[in-house]
Write a protein that holds these residues in place. Structure first.
Motif, PDB file in Angstrom:
ATOM      1  N   UNK A 262       0.986  -1.296   0.111  1.00 23.74           N
ATOM      2  CA  UNK A 262       0.103   0.088  -0.193  1.00 23.74           C
ATOM      3  C   UNK A 262       0.849   1.198   0.017  1.00 23.74           C
ATOM      4  N   UNK A 263       0.493   2.341  -0.867  1.00 32.16           N
ATOM      5  CA  UNK A 263       1.313   3.614  -1.016  1.00 32.16           C
ATOM      6  C   UNK A 263       0.126   4.504  -0.562  1.00 32.16           C
ATOM      7  N   UNK A 264       0.615   5.422   0.405  1.00 25.99           N
ATOM      8  CA  UNK A 264      -0.270   6.412   0.697  1.00 25.99           C
ATOM      9  C   UNK A 264       0.231   7.818   0.215  1.00 25.99           C
ATOM     10  N   UNK A 265      -0.591   8.674  -0.593  1.00 24.51           N
ATOM     11  CA  UNK A 265      -0.003   9.847  -1.045  1.00 24.51           C
ATOM     12  C   UNK A 265      -0.883  11.168  -0.090  1.00 24.51           C
ATOM     13  N   UNK A 266       0.266  12.055   0.251  1.00 20.40           N
ATOM     14  CA  UNK A 266      -0.334  13.176   0.789  1.00 20.40           C
ATOM     15  C   UNK A 266       0.478  14.275  -0.020  1.00 20.40           C
ATOM     16  N   UNK A 267      -0.392  15.396  -0.339  1.00 22.40           N
ATOM     17  CA  UNK A 267      -0.226  16.643  -1.191  1.00 22.40           C
ATOM     18  C   UNK A 267      -0.274  17.789  -0.173  1.00 22.40           C
ATOM     19  N   UNK A 268       0.586  18.672  -0.242  1.00 28.58           N
ATOM     20  CA  UNK A 268       0.481  20.110   0.382  1.00 28.58           C
ATOM     21  C   UNK A 268       0.965  20.997  -0.576  1.00 28.58           C
ATOM     22  N   UNK A 269       0.205  21.973  -0.997  1.00 30.67           N
ATOM     23  CA  UNK A 269       0.269  23.088  -1.977  1.00 30.67           C
ATOM     24  C   UNK A 269       0.770  24.240  -1.237  1.00 30.67           C
ATOM     25  N   UNK A 270       2.016  24.862  -1.335  1.00 32.01           N
ATOM     26  CA  UNK A 270       2.477  25.846  -0.648  1.00 32.01           C
ATOM     27  C   UNK A 270       2.761  27.003  -1.646  1.00 32.01           C
ATOM     28  N   UNK A 271       2.965  28.091  -1.152  1.00 34.91           N
ATOM     29  CA  UNK A 271       3.182  29.283  -1.925  1.00 34.91           C
ATOM     30  C   UNK A 271       3.995  29.338  -2.977  1.00 34.91           C
ATOM     31  N   UNK A 272       5.346  28.842  -2.537  1.00 39.21           N
ATOM     32  CA  UNK A 272       6.305  28.853  -3.427  1.00 39.21           C
ATOM     33  C   UNK A 272       6.363  27.273  -4.167  1.00 39.21           C
ATOM     34  N   UNK A 273       6.413  26.256  -3.290  1.00 39.27           N
ATOM     35  CA  UNK A 273       6.566  25.057  -4.085  1.00 39.27           C
ATOM     36  C   UNK A 273       5.455  23.941  -3.401  1.00 39.27           C
ATOM     37  N   UNK A 274       5.339  23.063  -3.941  1.00 36.58           N
ATOM     38  CA  UNK A 274       4.468  21.980  -3.463  1.00 36.58           C
ATOM     39  C   UNK A 274       5.208  20.555  -3.256  1.00 36.58           C
ATOM     40  N   UNK A 275       4.371  20.049  -2.508  1.00 40.89           N
ATOM     41  CA  UNK A 275       5.235  18.569  -2.097  1.00 40.89           C
ATOM     42  C   UNK A 275       4.227  17.503  -2.031  1.00 40.89           C
ATOM     43  N   UNK A 276       4.619  16.416  -2.528  1.00 34.22           N
ATOM     44  CA  UNK A 276       3.846  15.096  -2.610  1.00 34.22           C
ATOM     45  C   UNK A 276       4.724  13.958  -1.648  1.00 34.22           C
ATOM     46  N   UNK A 277       4.044  13.614  -0.483  1.00 35.28           N
ATOM     47  CA  UNK A 277       4.841  12.562   0.222  1.00 35.28           C
ATOM     48  C   UNK A 277       3.976  11.376  -0.047  1.00 35.28           C
ATOM     49  N   UNK A 278       4.910  10.274  -0.117  1.00 36.51           N
ATOM     50  CA  UNK A 278       4.565   8.974  -0.387  1.00 36.51           C
ATOM     51  C   UNK A 278       4.848   8.015   0.687  1.00 36.51           C
ATOM     52  N   UNK A 279       4.090   7.441   1.327  1.00 37.74           N
ATOM     53  CA  UNK A 279       4.248   6.527   2.393  1.00 37.74           C
ATOM     54  C   UNK A 279       4.211   5.059   1.870  1.00 37.74           C
ATOM     55  N   UNK A 280       5.123   4.243   1.927  1.00 37.31           N
ATOM     56  CA  UNK A 280       5.277   2.896   1.773  1.00 37.31           C
ATOM     57  C   UNK A 280       4.837   2.181   2.816  1.00 37.31           C
ATOM     58  N   UNK A 281       3.697   1.150   2.606  1.00 37.15           N
ATOM     59  CA  UNK A 281       3.330   0.241   3.771  1.00 37.15           C
ATOM     60  C   UNK A 281       3.376  -1.182   3.300  1.00 37.15           C
ATOM     61  N   UNK A 282       4.024  -2.056   4.210  1.00 39.34           N
ATOM     62  CA  UNK A 282       4.103  -3.466   3.936  1.00 39.34           C
ATOM     63  C   UNK A 282       3.686  -4.082   5.127  1.00 39.34           C
ATOM     64  N   UNK A 283       2.603  -4.971   4.794  1.00 35.47           N
ATOM     65  CA  UNK A 283       1.962  -5.720   5.902  1.00 35.47           C
ATOM     66  C   UNK A 283       1.419  -4.701   7.117  1.00 35.47           C
ATOM     67  N   UNK A 284       1.044  -3.537   6.886  1.00 42.47           N
ATOM     68  CA  UNK A 284       0.661  -2.650   7.703  1.00 42.47           C
ATOM     69  C   UNK A 284       1.623  -1.910   8.434  1.00 42.47           C
ATOM     70  N   UNK A 285       2.905  -1.951   8.293  1.00 38.26           N
ATOM     71  CA  UNK A 285       3.956  -1.593   8.934  1.00 38.26           C
ATOM     72  C   UNK A 285       4.610  -0.417   7.935  1.00 38.26           C
ATOM     73  N   UNK A 286       5.131   0.761   8.312  1.00 39.98           N
ATOM     74  CA  UNK A 286       5.523   1.645   7.489  1.00 39.98           C
ATOM     75  C   UNK A 286       7.069   1.097   6.948  1.00 39.98           C
ATOM     76  N   UNK A 287       7.267   1.035   5.683  1.00 34.53           N
ATOM     77  CA  UNK A 287       8.645   0.490   4.999  1.00 34.53           C
ATOM     78  C   UNK A 287       9.579   1.626   4.498  1.00 34.53           C
ATOM     79  N   UNK A 288       8.839   2.934   4.392  1.00 33.76           N
ATOM     80  CA  UNK A 288       9.668   4.007   3.765  1.00 33.76           C
ATOM     81  C   UNK A 288       9.039   5.311   3.263  1.00 33.76           C
TER      82      UNK A 288
END
Length: 629
Positions: A262-288
């Motif tokens: 499972x990958x979980x995507x989070x997006x934050x749109x800032x004034x100057x730059x935007x960031x997408x965070x991708x959390x990688x989950x394996x078996x319910x545990x955060x892998x990266x």
């Protein structure tokens, strides 16, 4: 695809767009040199492309800039929306248009390469896959993380990390220090069978495929068999290897996605730059975790996420089974189909609304926000907003000093105005100025504004130091007529300063800017700028109302003192200056009053308040009057 027709006028482009078919497809916007500056897809080409050439007030910053560069455009009709999506992705990769959302190419997603055709296969790190008969694993989140994984893999399985080639170099030299330190099984020795190396490589492949439990089970079986055969040294070595592999399996810095279900995507749109965070989950545990940063240009959230999904996952060999998104995407079905085709199995796109999955989305969003704020300074945010304001209003450069004006009144009397100042995007309260309006027969906002602007610039021209700094921009609380009044006054003084009105909606909230000629300029497409103008308008309104209230209160206090026999304007000011408030004057004893006023005047004040306090006590015992009394 037909060759561009070279239309150079806005109307010609609009006419061509209106002649397009109502069919799905892809469009390519080009500049005068024929360079593709934007690629987009559409359900109906006519509807989508013609939107660019209608009223641009609602366009985002990026869209306005892009449309200004268009010289001509081409279209490709597709058989379906899915075909349009695939074609759009291909054309973006090919042309890398400047106005499309593009992830950085130089970040890299390295692979671990295994030279399976060699007698003794070896691992190495490669920037991309090649059709060379080797086996590739990954890609990973970065070269540092990839090297860390490879080092851990070699240490766990005691594979060689030297530059020797086997069997050519076997037996030529004594084993190196890694063997003597127990970090390598010493495959440079002739007595070590090739089957041992093959077994270690097979285990490494299983680990890179995420099959940790299978490798652990196999090693545990071997360890127990060695112990039963009284091969305690071998059992101890297998035990150490099992521990190392167990630790490797629990590593949380594998930023790949190839291990994640499972990958979980989070997006934050800032004034100057935007960031997408991708959390990688394996078996319910955060892998990266992976982070992608790109400049903010006002794109809708849906457009950012759609572009990100295609570009981020397209270079990956193995995809997660499920991707959690913070927003519903209109083309989610086609995106899922595209990713599923690439993965060779179903890839679900899910937008959770509640529960544990929604909590994971919030975690990813917070990661994106934290990283964006860490990378973006206050100065950058302010500079971006001022630059955008200049572009939107057609100013030659970002305004260093902005002055804003508002009127406040409660009828024909006590009409006041406030002038607030923002320098480099920040309020400069020491430069605020306030005006008491004079010679007005009633509450006329236009006449009031004319008087305020006239007095402000007359002060400057006459050399008044309080008004010495000339603004780069005037913002007037009100519509086109208010702005026109201010513009007319400036023209009378021979000043050329841009003037715009700040227009409010029915709920008294900032809606748009307006020129003196009545042309509205939409700012809602740029959230940071919208918030900035709203802040200026609110601050100016608050200052005007606050000054009006203060004047009204002082007027009331002054009239109370002036009811006292022998107390005129001069003595009233002395009392207020000495005591600060009517309440303090009321509570003062006679000796304190005599320090400010002559004895008879001080006695008059003292007796007035004592007499009125007694009357107030009697009145309150009989019942207080209503609010309107």
């Amino acid at each position: 695809m037909g060759k561009g027709m070279g239309e150079t006028t806005f109307e010609a482009l609009k006419e061509k767009a209106l002649s397009l078919p109502l069919k799905p497809g892809v469009y390519l916007m080009m500049d005068r040199e024929g360079t593709v500056i934007y690629v987009g897809k559409a359900k109906a080409l006519k509807n989508r492309v013609s939107q660019y050439f209608h009223d641009q007030a609602g366009h985002t910053e990026k869209t306005r800039a892009m449309v200004a560069q268009i010289d001509h455009f081409d279209t490709i009709v597709a058989g379906s929306e899915f075909e349009a999506l695939v074609l759009e992705n291909s054309l973006i990769k090919r042309h890398k248009p400047r106005y499309n959302i593009l992830l950085k190419d130089d970040k890299g997603y390295p692979y671990i390469r295994l030279s399976v055709r060699a007698p003794y296969p070896k691992f190495s790190i490669q920037g991309r896959m090649a059709d060379d008969g080797a086996r590739y694993f990954g890609p990973f989140g970065g070269r540092h993380d990839t090297q860390a994984i490879l080092d851990a893999l070699r240490a766990a399985l005691k594979l060689p990390s030297c530059g020797k080639t086997f069997p050519r170099d076997q037996g030529k030299e004594r084993p190196c220090l890694n063997f003597h330190m127990g970090q390598c099984d010493g495959y440079c020795r002739k007595e070590v069978p090739r089957s041992q190396h093959d077994q270690a490589i097979d285990q490494a492949i299983h680990l890179l495929e995420g099959k940790f439990s299978e490798v652990e089970k196999d090693l545990r079986t071997q360890m127990e068999a060695a112990a039963e055969n009284l091969e305690f040294e071998k059992a101890a070595a297998l035990r150490d290897r099992l521990r190392a592999i167990t630790l490797l399996g629990k590593r949380q810095k594998v930023v790949a996605g190839f291990l994640a279900d499972t990958d979980v995507l989070g997006l934050y749109v800032g004034t100057v730059r935007s960031v997408v965070a991708v959390l990688h989950f394996q078996g319910g545990e955060l892998a990266g975790r992976d982070l992608e940063v790109f400049p903010t240009a006002g794109e809708p959230v849906e457009e950012i996420l759609s572009a990100f999904l295609v570009q981020y996952y397209s270079p990956r060999g193995i995809l997660p089974r499920q991707i959690l998104l913070p927003e519903n995407l209109e083309g989610a079905a086609d995106l899922s189909r595209l990713l599923s085709h690439q993965a060779g199995r179903k890839v679900d796109l899910v937008t959770p609304q509640r529960g544990a999955k929604a909590d994971l989305i919030r975690m990813a969003q917070e990661n994106a926000k934290t990283e964006c704020e860490r990378l973006t300074t206050r100065a950058e945010r302010t500079a971006k907003v001022l630059t955008l304001l200049a572009e939107l209003l057609g100013l030659p450069e970002p305004p260093g000093r902005i002055e804003a004006y508002d009127i406040s009144n409660t009828g024909a009397s006590d009409i006041v105005a406030a002038m607030t100042v923002f320098e480099e995007g920040k309020p400069k309260k020491g430069a605020y100025r306030y005006f008491k309006l004079r010679d007005l027969t009633g509450p006329d906002d236009y006449a009031s504004m004319e008087q305020v602007i006239t007095r402000r610039f007359r002060h400057e021209i006459e050399g008044d130091g309080d008004f010495a700094h000339r603004p780069d921009l005037l913002l007037i609380d009100g519509g086109a007529t208010h702005a026109a009044v201010a513009s007319r006054v400036l023209a009378q003084y021979g000043l050329s300063i841009p003037v715009f009105g700040m227009v409010k909606d029915d709920r008294h909230r900032t809606r748009a800017l307006v020129t003196p000629e009545g042309e509205e300029i939409g700012i809602q497409g740029a959230p940071a700028l919208f918030a900035f103008i709203g802040q200026i308008q609110e601050e100016t309104h608050r200052s005007a109302v606050g000054f009006h209230h203060k004047r009204h209160t002082k007027s009331g206090l002054g009239s109370t003192l002036e009811k006292i026999p022998g107390i005129g304007e001069t003595r009233r000011k002395k009392l207020l200056k000495a005591f600060g408030s009517v309440k303090a004057i009321r509570q003062a004893d006679l000796s304190a009053l005599e320090e400010v006023l002559p004895r008879q005047a001080a006695l008059s004040v003292y007796q007035y308040f004592r007499t009125n306090e007694e009357e107030g006590t009697c009145a309150s015992s009989q019942g207080s009057p209503g609010a309107g009394g």
